[in-house]
Write a protein that holds these residues in place. Structure first.
Motif, PDB file in Angstrom:
ATOM      1  N   GLU A  55      39.399  55.694 -10.206  1.00  0.00           N
ATOM      2  CA  GLU A  55      40.299  55.951 -11.336  1.00  0.00           C
ATOM      3  C   GLU A  55      41.757  55.895 -10.894  1.00  0.00           C
ATOM      4  OE1 GLU A  55      37.554  58.866 -14.143  1.00  0.00           O
ATOM      5  OE2 GLU A  55      38.532  59.720 -12.357  1.00  0.00           O
ATOM      6  N   LYS A  56      42.054  56.454  -9.729  1.00  0.00           N
ATOM      7  CA  LYS A  56      43.425  56.400  -9.204  1.00  0.00           C
ATOM      8  C   LYS A  56      43.847  54.953  -8.959  1.00  0.00           C
ATOM      9  CE  LYS A  56      43.274  60.943  -7.071  1.00  0.00           C
ATOM     10  NZ  LYS A  56      43.222  61.716  -5.824  1.00  0.00           N
ATOM     11  N   ALA A  57      42.948  54.159  -8.395  1.00  0.00           N
ATOM     12  CA  ALA A  57      43.245  52.747  -8.147  1.00  0.00           C
ATOM     13  C   ALA A  57      43.489  52.014  -9.469  1.00  0.00           C
ATOM     14  CB  ALA A  57      42.111  52.093  -7.366  1.00  0.00           C
ATOM     15  N   ALA A  58      42.703  52.339 -10.484  1.00  0.00           N
ATOM     16  CA  ALA A  58      42.865  51.701 -11.793  1.00  0.00           C
ATOM     17  C   ALA A  58      44.223  52.045 -12.405  1.00  0.00           C
ATOM     18  CB  ALA A  58      41.734  52.108 -12.731  1.00  0.00           C
ATOM     19  N   VAL A  59      44.668  53.285 -12.227  1.00  0.00           N
ATOM     20  CA  VAL A  59      45.985  53.689 -12.726  1.00  0.00           C
ATOM     21  C   VAL A  59      47.071  52.882 -12.019  1.00  0.00           C
ATOM     22  CG1 VAL A  59      47.663  55.579 -12.799  1.00  0.00           C
ATOM     23  CG2 VAL A  59      45.298  55.988 -13.498  1.00  0.00           C
ATOM     24  N   GLN A  60      46.991  52.789 -10.702  1.00  0.00           N
ATOM     25  CA  GLN A  60      47.997  52.029  -9.947  1.00  0.00           C
ATOM     26  C   GLN A  60      48.000  50.564 -10.350  1.00  0.00           C
ATOM     27  OE1 GLN A  60      46.940  53.012  -5.876  1.00  0.00           O
ATOM     28  NE2 GLN A  60      48.555  54.552  -5.798  1.00  0.00           N
ATOM     29  N   GLU A  61      46.820  49.976 -10.468  1.00  0.00           N
ATOM     30  CA  GLU A  61      46.727  48.579 -10.889  1.00  0.00           C
ATOM     31  C   GLU A  61      47.266  48.396 -12.306  1.00  0.00           C
ATOM     32  OE1 GLU A  61      42.630  47.481 -10.324  1.00  0.00           O
ATOM     33  OE2 GLU A  61      42.748  47.860  -8.162  1.00  0.00           O
ATOM     34  N   GLY A  62      46.997  49.376 -13.161  1.00  0.00           N
ATOM     35  CA  GLY A  62      47.499  49.318 -14.532  1.00  0.00           C
ATOM     36  C   GLY A  62      49.012  49.341 -14.592  1.00  0.00           C
ATOM     37  N   HIS A  63      49.627  50.166 -13.736  1.00  0.00           N
ATOM     38  CA  HIS A  63      51.093  50.191 -13.684  1.00  0.00           C
ATOM     39  C   HIS A  63      51.627  48.857 -13.178  1.00  0.00           C
ATOM     40  CE1 HIS A  63      52.436  54.213 -14.855  1.00  0.00           C
ATOM     41  NE2 HIS A  63      51.291  54.656 -14.361  1.00  0.00           N
ATOM     42  N   GLY A  64      50.971  48.283 -12.178  1.00  0.00           N
ATOM     43  CA  GLY A  64      51.391  46.982 -11.660  1.00  0.00           C
ATOM     44  C   GLY A  64      51.339  45.909 -12.741  1.00  0.00           C
ATOM     45  N   PHE A  69      51.404  46.433 -15.967  1.00  0.00           N
ATOM     46  CA  PHE A  69      52.396  46.778 -16.992  1.00  0.00           C
ATOM     47  C   PHE A  69      53.786  46.298 -16.575  1.00  0.00           C
ATOM     48  CE2 PHE A  69      55.298  50.017 -18.917  1.00  0.00           C
ATOM     49  CZ  PHE A  69      55.125  49.651 -20.239  1.00  0.00           C
ATOM     50  N   ILE A  70      54.137  46.523 -15.314  1.00  0.00           N
ATOM     51  CA  ILE A  70      55.440  46.081 -14.814  1.00  0.00           C
ATOM     52  C   ILE A  70      55.570  44.562 -14.925  1.00  0.00           C
ATOM     53  CG2 ILE A  70      56.834  45.852 -12.708  1.00  0.00           C
ATOM     54  CD1 ILE A  70      55.771  48.704 -11.951  1.00  0.00           C
ATOM     55  N   GLU A  71      54.534  43.839 -14.534  1.00  0.00           N
ATOM     56  CA  GLU A  71      54.560  42.377 -14.621  1.00  0.00           C
ATOM     57  C   GLU A  71      54.704  41.913 -16.065  1.00  0.00           C
ATOM     58  OE1 GLU A  71      55.040  40.239 -12.140  1.00  0.00           O
ATOM     59  OE2 GLU A  71      55.186  42.093 -10.959  1.00  0.00           O
ATOM     60  N   ALA A  72      54.003  42.565 -16.991  1.00  0.00           N
ATOM     61  CA  ALA A  72      54.098  42.199 -18.406  1.00  0.00           C
ATOM     62  C   ALA A  72      55.506  42.442 -18.936  1.00  0.00           C
ATOM     63  CB  ALA A  72      53.070  42.980 -19.225  1.00  0.00           C
ATOM     64  N   LEU A  73      56.119  43.565 -18.535  1.00  0.00           N
ATOM     65  CA  LEU A  73      57.493  43.860 -18.977  1.00  0.00           C
ATOM     66  C   LEU A  73      58.487  42.867 -18.397  1.00  0.00           C
ATOM     67  CD1 LEU A  73      57.721  47.760 -18.765  1.00  0.00           C
ATOM     68  CD2 LEU A  73      57.683  46.341 -20.828  1.00  0.00           C
ATOM     69  N   LYS A  74      58.294  42.490 -17.139  1.00  0.00           N
ATOM     70  CA  LYS A  74      59.174  41.482 -16.532  1.00  0.00           C
ATOM     71  C   LYS A  74      59.051  40.159 -17.273  1.00  0.00           C
ATOM     72  CE  LYS A  74      59.265  43.162 -11.740  1.00  0.00           C
ATOM     73  NZ  LYS A  74      58.810  42.854 -10.365  1.00  0.00           N
ATOM     74  N   ALA A 112      52.051  53.008 -25.001  1.00  0.00           N
ATOM     75  CA  ALA A 112      50.599  53.099 -25.140  1.00  0.00           C
ATOM     76  C   ALA A 112      49.865  52.205 -24.142  1.00  0.00           C
ATOM     77  CB  ALA A 112      50.181  52.744 -26.566  1.00  0.00           C
ATOM     78  N   MET A 113      50.571  51.233 -23.552  1.00  0.00           N
ATOM     79  CA  MET A 113      49.965  50.337 -22.558  1.00  0.00           C
ATOM     80  C   MET A 113      49.929  50.972 -21.168  1.00  0.00           C
ATOM     81  SD  MET A 113      52.091  47.016 -23.663  1.00  0.00           S
ATOM     82  CE  MET A 113      51.167  45.571 -24.086  1.00  0.00           C
ATOM     83  N   ILE A 114      50.666  52.044 -20.959  1.00  0.00           N
ATOM     84  CA  ILE A 114      50.725  52.696 -19.657  1.00  0.00           C
ATOM     85  C   ILE A 114      49.430  53.465 -19.439  1.00  0.00           C
ATOM     86  CG2 ILE A 114      51.968  54.428 -18.278  1.00  0.00           C
ATOM     87  CD1 ILE A 114      54.494  53.618 -19.851  1.00  0.00           C
TER      88      ILE A 114
END
Length: 123
Positions: free
Chosen positions: A21-30, A32-37, A97-99
């Motif tokens: 779950e922790k890995a999924a959170v970190q990957e999700g943030h990664g 999300f950052i790419e999508a925002l960029k 909501a995507m975070i």
């Protein structure tokens, strides 16, 4: 319009997550950052150190007093933020909501419009 998307962290909630779950959170943030960029909406993002490393500064009667730790005793603390530039509040809420944190019980994602910006100051 600029919005601050603040991540409110509860260490007990994070500690209770599995490694997966922790890995999924970190990957999700990664992701999300790419999508925002890619969309051009990311202004900046920062993760903050644990509150135990913070200092609270007050000035009383011309005397500066520095104390360790967070200003308030609380389970939750500000863990980081995204500063985004998007069309409106609805879009900022959609982004929040995507975070991955937004889907975890006990964590919070706050959206707040930026009312004033000075911009980067040159030295």
């Amino acid at each position: 319009m600029q919005f601050l998307i603040a991540l409110h962290i509860n260490p007990a909630v994070l500690d209770a997550l599995t490694a997966e779950e922790k890995a999924a959170v970190q990957e999700g943030h990664g992701a999300f950052i790419e999508a925002l960029k890619e969309s051009g909406e990311l202004v900046t993002t920062q993760a903050l150190a644990d509150p135990s490393q913070s200092a609270v500064v007050t000035v009383r009667g011309g005397r500066t007093v520095v104390t360790d730790g967070p200003f308030l005793e609380a389970k939750e603390h500000l863990g980081g933020y995204y500063l985004v530039d998007c069309e409106d509040r609805d879009r900022a809420v959609e982004l929040a909501a995507m975070i991955p944190d937004a889907a975890i019980e006990g964590l919070g994602v706050e959206v707040r419009q930026v009312m004033f910006e000075c911009g980067r100051l040159e030295a």
